[in-house]
Design an enzyme around this catalytic site. Structure first.
Site, short mmCIF file in Angstrom:
data_model
loop_
_atom_site.label_atom_id
_atom_site.label_comp_id
_atom_site.label_asym_id
_atom_site.label_seq_id
_atom_site.Cartn_x
_atom_site.Cartn_y
_atom_site.Cartn_z
N HIS A 17 119.86 -34.06 -39.67
CA HIS A 17 119.94 -32.95 -40.61
C HIS A 17 118.63 -32.77 -41.36
CE1 HIS A 17 124.32 -32.52 -40.09
NE2 HIS A 17 124.18 -33.79 -39.72
N GLU A 63 99.98 -56.82 -56.89
CA GLU A 63 101.32 -56.32 -57.18
C GLU A 63 102.28 -57.46 -57.47
OE1 GLU A 63 99.40 -55.48 -54.67
OE2 GLU A 63 99.56 -53.35 -54.19
N LYS A 75 91.73 -51.72 -51.98
CA LYS A 75 91.98 -52.75 -52.99
C LYS A 75 90.74 -52.97 -53.84
CE LYS A 75 94.94 -55.87 -50.29
NZ LYS A 75 94.95 -57.21 -49.71
N LYS A 135 102.01 -65.13 -49.63
CA LYS A 135 101.23 -66.07 -48.84
C LYS A 135 100.03 -66.57 -49.65
CE LYS A 135 98.86 -66.19 -44.38
NZ LYS A 135 98.71 -65.53 -43.08
N GLU A 150 100.17 -51.57 -38.85
CA GLU A 150 99.18 -52.48 -39.40
C GLU A 150 98.61 -53.37 -38.29
OE1 GLU A 150 99.07 -53.96 -43.79
OE2 GLU A 150 100.10 -55.52 -42.66
N GLY A 176 101.38 -62.18 -42.32
CA GLY A 176 102.32 -61.61 -43.30
C GLY A 176 103.45 -60.82 -42.67
N ARG A 177 103.11 -59.88 -41.79
CA ARG A 177 104.17 -59.02 -41.24
C ARG A 177 105.00 -59.72 -40.17
NH1 ARG A 177 99.16 -57.47 -40.48
NH2 ARG A 177 98.23 -57.25 -38.42
#
Ligand code: G6Q
Length: 556
Positions: A387, A215, A515, A209, A356, A270-271
């Site tokens: 399991h 990253e 950050k 965005k 978030e 974003g999400r």
């Protein structure tokens, strides 16, 4: 309607607290015994999705009070405000309109007088023609070869949704290019994902965005160097890189042709962005028609959410039942357990969507809340989780409400795998609810001829107290439409909870501090590694000690 700025002081909340004093001792087994129609009374069907919420510690009275809580919180007005484009993300002064992205109807949605649907349709058209060119092979790489692999470079909201969806819908992607996702700043991610790729046949979709995320930009630059190392011409970037972003200048500065930029807007969080051009990689993988089905399913759920009365509204009920456990029972966690291998990233996606969004501790007036907000979300696909961590869900000291998600039809008929999978899917919620009494455990061991001493010793360990709640979401099949609807249902569940808790579900200031500190530490690391003296005394001794170890042992 009574409104108060602290929901925990509202009449409905108080009534729920009083009701909880009795309801906490409710036994679900008794509720089922006393009402043979409990399943039909406490379940809902919406198209190909059945939502069964009968295995919860609730009665009609509980629901009545929870629904009152939603009314008192002004849920109806809040839904309208979101969908008409009010700036409900007030800390960032933005509208929240992911619902507009999946609304392919003719009705306009206006922000500051401009109809955003015009831009939405234009970008969708561009995605359509681009995906046709890639999938048909008309789009060629720099050396004239067909694109065989798409690598999405993005992180967080620009990765988790598209990754989860492309995995979930991989049965629809048989004829498209292969998809890979690189997100982590850890160089191993790019190295491993690119190791066997041929740059001549690879297209990078840089999804960001902001186009400034550390990253993503680091991975994108490494990808560019990797490509140029092999193709040796800057011209190649045009044929091997496209961008999805709101930042045109950033995209151009990187060297990506603005013609190959797919735009979205600040009103897409974003999400919540998989429905926008951030879904481009998905679209390239499954084709535009399936992508549109995904949007249609989400839009269908939006319509259900907006129109259905709250007592027959899947996201509203999911949210309110969650609030009942989170705020009145004090259960802090929720497990997401999809019994479908294709949904293996669904819990990871929801961790972000939920945690978030609602992991906040101040309300919309900036005051510290006096009640619990977002739950801890975790999960893995069934039957694998059985399991691993189900032991704690069945017998641990914590109660973890679970959402079981399964599909009636499988994409892969293989012997009786699916019947076995679904037998487990039905058995687990039943086991959690019914438990196994000490008397029954003893009787069973006696029939097996066990000694009384051994029976005494083992009984407490083999007893299941039961009464552990769960929802079951049963889809007819994992189609693009149903997946779109399922994701939208969870998005709206998160929204409803945010409204009741009076938090801003659409910002994420909590990710900033780390950050900022990382930027400074990176500077220090580099200075130290180049032999400069650096004063680390502003750090605590642990952080300073760790940084020094990193530098010192790097020299060996
Ligand atoms: C999601 C967050 C966050 C964001 C990433 C990537 O709601 O805002 O996860 O999606 O930080 O951001 P960019 O898309 O700007 O690179």
């Amino acid at each position: 309607m009574t409104r108060t700025s602290d929901p925990s002081r509202s009449p409905a909340w108080r009534a729920l607290a009083t009701h909880h004093k009795n309801a906490r001792s409710l036994k679900m087994n008794d509720l089922f015994d006393s009402d043979p129609r409990r399943f039909s009374r406490f379940s809902l069907r919406w198209r190909e999705i059945l939502f069964d919420y009968s295995k919860n510690r609730i009665t009609h009275e509980t629901l009545r009070l929870l629904l009152r809580l939603a009314e008192e919180a002004g849920l109806r007005e809040s839904i309208d405000a979101m969908m008409r484009g009010d700036r409900i993300n007030w800390t960032e002064d933005r509208a929240v309109l992911h619902t507009a992205l999946r609304n392919r109807g003719k009705r306009g949605v206006r922000i500051d007088g401009a109809d955003v649907m015009v831009d939405v349709h234009a970008v969708l058209d561009k995605m359509h023609s681009f995906s046709k060119r890639i999938r048909s092979g008309r789009w060629r790489g720099h050396t004239g070869k067909k694109i065989r692999t798409i690598v999405n470079i993005g992180i967080g909201g620009s990765d988790l949704g598209p990754l989860m969806i492309s995995e979930a819908l991989s049965p629809y992607a048989k004829t498209g290019p292969a998809l890979r996702f690189v997100s982590n700043i850890d160089g191993s991610d790019f190295i491993e994902k690119s190791r066997d790729l041929d740059p001549e046949e690879t297209l990078f979709v840089v999804s960001s965005k902001t186009f400034t995320t550390q990253e993503t930009m680091t991975n994108a630059h490494s990808a560019r160097s990797w490509l140029l190392r092999k193709l040796r011409s800057k011209e190649a970037i045009k044929r091997h890189f496209v961008a999805v972003s709101t930042n045109r200048e950033g995209v151009e500065a990187f060297g990506i042709d603005p013609m190959n930029m797919f735009e979205f807007w600040d009103w897409v969080g974003g999400r919540y962005s998989s429905w926008s051009a951030i879904g481009l990689s998905v679209c390239l993988g499954i084709g535009f028609d399936h992508f549109v089905d995904l949007l249609a399913g989400a839009h269908g759920m939006d319509t259900h959410f907006r129109r259905a009365s709250f007592e027959k509204n899947i996201p509203v009920l999911m949210a309110l039942i969650g609030i009942w456990y989170n705020n009145f029972f004090g259960f802090e966690t929720q497990a997401i357990l999809p019994y479908d291998q294709y949904l293996h990233r669904f819990a990871a996606f929801l961790q972000q969507a939920d945690m978030e969004s609602n992991g906040k501790s101040v309300d919309r007036d900036g005051r510290r809340v006096r009640y619990q907000t977002g739950p801890i979300i975790f999960g893995e696909p069934g039957t694998n989780g059985q399991h691993a961590f189900y032991q704690l869900i069945h017998q641990g000291t914590k109660i973890i409400p679970c959402d079981f998600i399964g599909c009636i039809k499988t994409h892969n008929k293989l012997g009786d795998h699916h019947e076995k999978l679904m037998a487990n899917f039905f058995a687990q919620p039943e086991a959690l609810m019914r438990g196994r009494s000490a008397a029954r455990v003893e009787a069973e061991m006696r029939t097996e001829g066990m000694s009384e001493a051994r029976i005494d010793a083992l009984t407490p360990h083999k007893t299941f107290e039961g009464n552990r709640p769960s929802n079951t979401v049963l889809l007819d099949r994992l189609s693009p439409f149903n997946l779109g609807a399922l994701i939208a249902a969870y998005e709206h569940k998160v929204f409803v909870q945010g409204v009741v808790w009076r938090v801003n579900s659409f910002d994420q200031w909590g990710v900033e501090l780390g950050k900022v500190l990382a930027k400074r530490i990176l500077r220090e690391e580099k200075q130290l590694l180049s032999g400069e003296k650096v004063d680390l005394s502003h750090h605590d001794s642990s952080t300073a000690g760790l940084i020094r170890q990193f530098v010192k042992r790097n020299y060996r």
